[in-house]
Design an enzyme around this catalytic site. Structure first.
Site, PDB file in Angstrom:
ATOM      1  N   ARG A  61       0.837  -1.205   0.000  1.00  0.00           N
ATOM      2  CA  ARG A  61       0.000   0.000   0.000  1.00  0.00           C
ATOM      3  C   ARG A  61       0.867   1.248   0.000  1.00  0.00           C
ATOM      4  O   ARG A  61       0.467   2.301  -0.508  1.00  0.00           O
ATOM      5  CB  ARG A  61      -0.942   0.011   1.216  1.00  0.00           C
ATOM      6  CG  ARG A  61      -1.731   1.316   1.349  1.00  0.00           C
ATOM      7  CD  ARG A  61      -2.846   1.237   2.380  1.00  0.00           C
ATOM      8  NE  ARG A  61      -2.393   0.773   3.672  1.00  0.00           N
ATOM      9  CZ  ARG A  61      -1.768   1.525   4.575  1.00  0.00           C
ATOM     10  NH1 ARG A  61      -1.465   2.785   4.314  1.00  0.00           N
ATOM     11  NH2 ARG A  61      -1.431   1.018   5.745  1.00  0.00           N
ATOM     12  N   TYR A 114     -12.313  17.734 -17.636  1.00  0.00           N
ATOM     13  CA  TYR A 114     -12.882  16.383 -17.672  1.00  0.00           C
ATOM     14  C   TYR A 114     -14.022  16.273 -16.649  1.00  0.00           C
ATOM     15  O   TYR A 114     -13.963  16.848 -15.567  1.00  0.00           O
ATOM     16  CB  TYR A 114     -11.770  15.370 -17.382  1.00  0.00           C
ATOM     17  CG  TYR A 114     -12.257  13.967 -17.161  1.00  0.00           C
ATOM     18  CD1 TYR A 114     -12.849  13.247 -18.196  1.00  0.00           C
ATOM     19  CD2 TYR A 114     -12.136  13.364 -15.919  1.00  0.00           C
ATOM     20  CE1 TYR A 114     -13.310  11.958 -17.988  1.00  0.00           C
ATOM     21  CE2 TYR A 114     -12.596  12.073 -15.705  1.00  0.00           C
ATOM     22  CZ  TYR A 114     -13.185  11.376 -16.740  1.00  0.00           C
ATOM     23  OH  TYR A 114     -13.646  10.115 -16.533  1.00  0.00           O
ATOM     24  N   ASP A 186      -3.050  18.631 -16.140  1.00  0.00           N
ATOM     25  CA  ASP A 186      -3.429  17.306 -16.614  1.00  0.00           C
ATOM     26  C   ASP A 186      -2.872  17.157 -18.027  1.00  0.00           C
ATOM     27  O   ASP A 186      -3.322  17.836 -18.957  1.00  0.00           O
ATOM     28  CB  ASP A 186      -4.953  17.159 -16.602  1.00  0.00           C
ATOM     29  CG  ASP A 186      -5.427  15.770 -17.021  1.00  0.00           C
ATOM     30  OD1 ASP A 186      -4.652  15.043 -17.685  1.00  0.00           O
ATOM     31  OD2 ASP A 186      -6.578  15.413 -16.704  1.00  0.00           O
TER      32      ASP A 186
END
Length: 397
Positions: A61, A114, A186
């Site tokens: 993790r 987005y 992005d």
């Protein structure tokens, strides 16, 4: 550890060799480290790894060898100081926001980002007392005015999904830094092959690695990279909240990245040819692609990008009814909610980029219901044009 290629090497060389390491038993490919935990006989060594004083892994993790290889490859491609991986692109975006923002902070961004990102801006961040100012995407003066009123994080997406609008990364990064903001871009649509946001002034780059980076539509993943101090904060939030990238997915993304420069070169050329062909078709009422000379921001695209990308969008006669007629007639395109794959993919924003939004929200973002997003694959361009011709010729004049 195998010697890594220098950052001065070409993008194709880095796509193949960066992040690779000497594998188990001399394997030439990065192995999939399926282990959840990593054991140590020496307690002091274990403690040193846990404290970050020595290289190694404790729990997947937190970190994992296969995931680390992917992170290092994307870091090298973006020429970033550090990178950290996530279970999806939206995990990368949301973790970046929540790691860097707090109640009372302010975000400035664009209106037609987005759909999932837009939902963070309009639905989730305000719940935590975070102020969000959304400006018209191409109105740089409005963005600069919003920044001048105070900003902690400036978030840009360029080209935008699915209308292929651009923002001037260098200009807005300078304005963002003047306001004391962290600048995040992005870069999913452009990829590191076509655009280098960090070199233009951004602090962080985020990717949906599911798309062009992986390129084969078989693995979800996301990456954030950039300034080391910021990436450490994002990584810490991710390791605690648990949006970890699976090592199996990281392996598939690593494999896909090795052909990134080849795929993007073909998709750039193919998308430009298709966009020009569509612009001349009588059943097409509009084409959005920054490589077209009549795109409103073509000059900016030429300055800011090395290639114009593999995604375009277009509207057809009859709008939504025309879309319903021609989309099912495409033989060489998946009708699916994805992009950036080796196969061509087509669909309307209502079921792809902005499925989370209402028709009214899409309209407010300037996204028509009859728009078709067309992600060009690596098929022969002539075949894709013939396929489009067969579908579009079905529309009544």
């Amino acid at each position: 550890m195998r010697q890594q290629p220098g950052e001065q090497t070409g993008v194709g060389t880095r796509a193949v060799w960066s992040g690779e390491h000497d594998g188990w038993e001399g394997s030439t490919q990065v192995p999939i480290a399926r282990s959840v935990a990593f054991g140590y006989d020496d307690v002091d060594e274990w403690l040193a790894v846990g404290r970050g004083q020595a290289r190694g892994h404790i729990y997947s993790r937190n970190t994992n060898p296969t995931v680390a290889a992917l992170e290092n490859k994307v870091r090298a491609l973006e020429d970033a100081a550090a990178a950290t991986g996530f279970a999806s692109g939206m995990a990368a975006i949301s973790n970046t926001f929540f790691a860097l923002l707090a109640p009372g902070t302010r975000v400035v961004s664009i209106k037609d980002s987005y759909g999932g990102t837009n939902k963070l801006f309009t639905e989730f961040l305000p719940r935590f007392g975070i102020d969000v100012a959304l400006c018209d995407t191409t109105d740089h003066e409005a963005l600069e005015a919003a920044l001048a009123q105070g900003c902690d994080l400036l978030y840009l997406e360029t080209p935008t999904n699915p209308t292929l609008k651009l923002v001037d990364i260098a200009r807005l990064s300078a304005a963002g830094h003047a306001a004391g903001a962290v600048v995040v871009v992005d870069n999913t649509f452009a990829t590191p092959v076509n655009q280098q946001p960090l070199a233009l002034g951004a602090d962080l780059v985020v990717h949906s690695a599911t798309k062009f980076l992986g390129g084969h539509a078989d693995a979800l993943g996301g990456v954030a990279c950039g300034r080391a101090d910021l990436v450490r904060r994002i990584y810490h939030f991710r390791e605690i909240t648990g949006a970890a990238l699976d090592p199996g997915a990281a392996y598939l993304l690593l494999r896909g990245l090795k052909t990134l420069h080849l795929r993007i070169a073909h998709q750039n050329d193919s998308a430009l040819r298709i966009a020009r062909w569509l612009s001349a078709h009588p059943a097409v009422t509009g084409v959005h692609y920054p490589g077209l000379e009549d795109h409103p921001q073509h000059d900016l695209a030429q300055r800011q990008m090395c290639g114009f990308g593999g995604v375009l969008s277009f509207s057809v006669r009859g709008e939504l009814d025309g879309l319903r007629t021609c989309l099912p007639r495409l033989r060489l395109a998946h009708r699916a909610a994805n992009l950036g794959a080796v196969e061509t993919i087509a669909g309307p924003p209502a079921t792809t980029s902005h499925v989370e939004c209402t028709a009214e929200e899409r309209a407010a973002m300037g996204i028509p219901e009859g728009l078709i997003r067309y992600s060009v694959g690596i098929e022969d361009t002539d075949d894709l044009i013939a396929d489009l011709a067969g579908a579009l010729d079905s529309l009544e004049p």
